[in-house]
Design an enzyme around this catalytic site. Structure first.
Site, PDB file in Angstrom:
ATOM      1  N   SER A 254      15.727 -42.492  64.231  1.00 39.79           N
ATOM      2  CA  SER A 254      15.661 -42.232  65.672  1.00 39.79           C
ATOM      3  C   SER A 254      16.520 -43.222  66.437  1.00 39.79           C
ATOM      4  O   SER A 254      17.007 -44.210  65.886  1.00 39.79           O
ATOM      5  CB  SER A 254      14.212 -42.339  66.161  1.00 39.79           C
ATOM      6  OG  SER A 254      13.773 -43.687  66.099  1.00 39.79           O
ATOM      7  N   LYS A 255      16.689 -42.950  67.723  1.00 35.25           N
ATOM      8  CA  LYS A 255      17.485 -43.831  68.585  1.00 35.25           C
ATOM      9  C   LYS A 255      16.909 -45.239  68.634  1.00 35.25           C
ATOM     10  O   LYS A 255      17.617 -46.210  68.847  1.00 35.25           O
ATOM     11  CB  LYS A 255      17.570 -43.245  70.001  1.00 35.25           C
ATOM     12  CG  LYS A 255      18.402 -41.967  70.081  1.00 35.25           C
ATOM     13  CD  LYS A 255      18.471 -41.439  71.493  1.00 35.25           C
ATOM     14  CE  LYS A 255      19.314 -40.164  71.565  1.00 35.25           C
ATOM     15  NZ  LYS A 255      19.375 -39.613  72.925  1.00 35.25           N
ATOM     16  N   ARG A 256      15.593 -45.353  68.430  1.00 35.74           N
ATOM     17  CA  ARG A 256      14.944 -46.661  68.494  1.00 35.74           C
ATOM     18  C   ARG A 256      15.417 -47.585  67.369  1.00 35.74           C
ATOM     19  O   ARG A 256      15.259 -48.792  67.446  1.00 35.74           O
ATOM     20  CB  ARG A 256      13.422 -46.501  68.427  1.00 35.74           C
ATOM     21  CG  ARG A 256      12.809 -45.902  69.677  1.00 35.74           C
ATOM     22  CD  ARG A 256      11.296 -45.983  69.635  1.00 35.74           C
ATOM     23  NE  ARG A 256      10.747 -45.200  68.536  1.00 35.74           N
ATOM     24  CZ  ARG A 256      10.501 -43.896  68.594  1.00 35.74           C
ATOM     25  NH1 ARG A 256      10.771 -43.228  69.709  1.00 35.74           N
ATOM     26  NH2 ARG A 256       9.993 -43.253  67.565  1.00 35.74           N
ATOM     27  N   SER A 257      16.000 -47.000  66.316  1.00 37.61           N
ATOM     28  CA  SER A 257      16.459 -47.821  65.191  1.00 37.61           C
ATOM     29  C   SER A 257      17.633 -48.708  65.596  1.00 37.61           C
ATOM     30  O   SER A 257      17.897 -49.727  64.969  1.00 37.61           O
ATOM     31  CB  SER A 257      16.875 -46.931  64.020  1.00 37.61           C
ATOM     32  OG  SER A 257      18.075 -46.232  64.328  1.00 37.61           O
ATOM     33  N   GLY A 258      18.344 -48.305  66.650  1.00 36.72           N
ATOM     34  CA  GLY A 258      19.492 -49.094  67.112  1.00 36.72           C
ATOM     35  C   GLY A 258      20.780 -48.783  66.387  1.00 36.72           C
ATOM     36  O   GLY A 258      21.835 -49.298  66.741  1.00 36.72           O
TER      37      GLY A 258
END
Length: 494
Positions: A254-258
């Site tokens: 996900s985008k939260r992974s960076g």
């Protein structure tokens, strides 16, 4: 055999996710392996999710990764337009939707939001809406009356509720689903735009797409696609559904992974070619199990039948290692073009104004770090000591293998200090400095590390440096070398 034609059909909704890049890459490799055509189609029918500038991001990403399309909005081709909103304005989708209505394979639906909301059911804690074919029973006269009155409508696919539908995937084989699971999906929305599913089928047929590559989250939709192909009497393309990409904790990336998008990775200091190489291995491996491959080598070796069905783990550590391998292979001058800015910024951050203005010394530092970094930002911590000696614990002078400790290191530094002071500034070059210390080592009958370890610690303040002591001294010069050796003596005497 017909020429292979694949397409990459992104929606302009932001940065290119790693999963989308893999889809683009696999489609490219499949067609180029066989000498086919690669088509870019922009799927912008979901106007609510459209992001300004996202189309330019798509063009730039494909260019930076080397995935050059043969046909597309910016290069033209025989089966355009290649932007779905333009195709919608040309009436393509409505024409084909009406054809299905005439065949009884689709129908107009005039249900309002209130009625649709009443169909929502909660199954195992999830809200599910299955349309009940209410408008399928409307007579032709009722439909025409509603249309004449301008009543809002959608056009739905008329799927059977009994029996099964089977489709073939090149990786998963034959997949059979119960027709009662096939909802009457919307083909044309109330705003006149086609849904993703419908436009996909129409455009893939009209553009002659032979192989469709997409994520396996679309497997459940494939029976509906096939029923559309059958309804039109069109040939069904080959399907290749790729495995899910997860993070190291086996959760969907996900985008939260960076690091979920290509742009994220480039900003973090990765090379485009390393990212492409890594992404190719997210679910696929060549027969020879080689891991470092150029795009040309990937084209030569790619066989989609070797794509794995199991989820692929995005191993960030492995990506960094791979990027480091690419950096090592770079031409020194090419490496310096990018490395220079990182070196200069790091030195100036520590207050330097001398080395950062010396092109020759910057090139020296660049060559030192080239084989020791994995991503560009690694340079900063590796070179800051050239500008300013960091604070350090004298315990690092002790090294079991070198047979050194704080006491022996103090003695060595005191003995080499006058030797280093006796050299002229012009003689502060690696070869001369190394010869000087080598003579001292030989005369004292010491091991190299016994002397070079404490000298390197004194001039760098670090256990790990990108090169040896004499190379460091050449860069920092005589005055700074003497100053740092004296500082080392002072710290050790305390």
């Amino acid at each position: 055999m017909a020429k292979i034609r694949t397409r990459y059909a992104p929606s302009p909704t932001g940065r290119m996710h790693v999963g989308n890049l893999r889809t683009a890459l696999y489609a490219y490799l499949i067609t180029k392996h066989e000498g086919g055509d690669y088509i870019l189609r922009i799927e912008d029918t979901d106007q609510e999710r459209y992001v300004e500038g996202a189309t330019e991001i798509i063009y730039k990403t494909l260019k930076d990764t080397g995935l050059i399309h043969d046909e597309g909005p910016d290069v033209g081709g025989d089966v355009g337009p290649y932007v779905q909103s333009e195709r919608q304005k040309a009436g393509i989708y409505m024409t084909y939707a009406k054809e299905l209505v005439e065949k009884g394979e689709a129908y107009y639906c005039f249900c309002d939001q209130e009625r649709l909301a009443s169909l929502v059911q909660v199954v195992e804690g999830k809200e599910i809406s299955v349309y009940d074919k209410h408008c399928l029973s409307l007579s032709k006269e009722e439909v025409e009356k509603n249309l004449a009155e301008g009543k809002p409508f959608v056009i739905r696919q008329n799927n059977p509720t009994e029996g099964t539908t089977t489709f073939h995937d090149e990786l998963y084989g034959d997949v059979t689903v119960d027709n009662k699971e096939l909802d009457d999906m919307i083909l044309i929305k109330s705003d006149g735009y086609p849904t993703y599913n419908f436009a996909n089928v129409v455009d893939d047929h009209l553009m002659g797409i032979t192989h469709v590559v997409r994520g396996n989250e679309y497997i459940s939709s494939s029976p509906k696609y096939n029923r559309l192909y059958d309804a039109f009497g069109w040939e069904i393309p080959k399907y290749i559904h790729c495995p899910l990409i997860t993070d190291e904790e086996h959760k969907k990336l996900s985008k939260r992974s960076g690091h979920s998008s290509f742009e994220d990775l480039i900003e973090q200091g990765f090379l485009p070619e390393a990212v492409v190489n890594f992404v190719a291995l997210l679910g696929w491996s060549p027969e020879d199990n080689n891991e470092i491959m150029s795009l040309d080598e990937l084209i030569e070796k790619f066989d989609y039948r070797r794509i794995n069905k199991s989820p692929a783990v995005f191993d960030y550590t492995k990506l960094k290692w791979m990027n480091g391998e690419y950096l090592k292979k770079m031409d020194e001058d090419e490496f310096f073009k990018t490395a220079k800015a990182y070196i200069v910024d790091a030195l100036k951050e520590e207050g330097d104004s001398v080395i950062s203005a010396d092109e020759a010394k910057l090139k020296q530092i660049s060559n030192m770090v080239k084989t020791r970094i994995e991503i560009w930002p690694d340079i900063a911590d590796m070179v800051k000591f050239f500008a300013k000696l960091p604070e350090y614990d004298t315990a690092i002078y002790s090294h079991k293998k070198m047979k050194t400790n704080e006491e022996t290191s103090l003695a060595v530094l005191k003995e080499v200090l006058p030797l280093l002071e006796g050299l002229d500034e012009k003689d502060y070059v690696n070869d001369t400095l190394y010869a000087l210390l080598s003579d001292y080592i030989k005369n004292k009958e010491y091991k190299n590390g016994y002397v070079l370890w404490p000298v390197r610690i004194a001039v760098s303040g670090k256990e790990m440096t990108p090169c040896g002591a004499t190379e460091l001294m050449e860069v920092i010069g005589k005055d700074e070398t003497i100053k740092r050796i004296k500082k080392g003596i002072e710290l050790l005497e305390k």
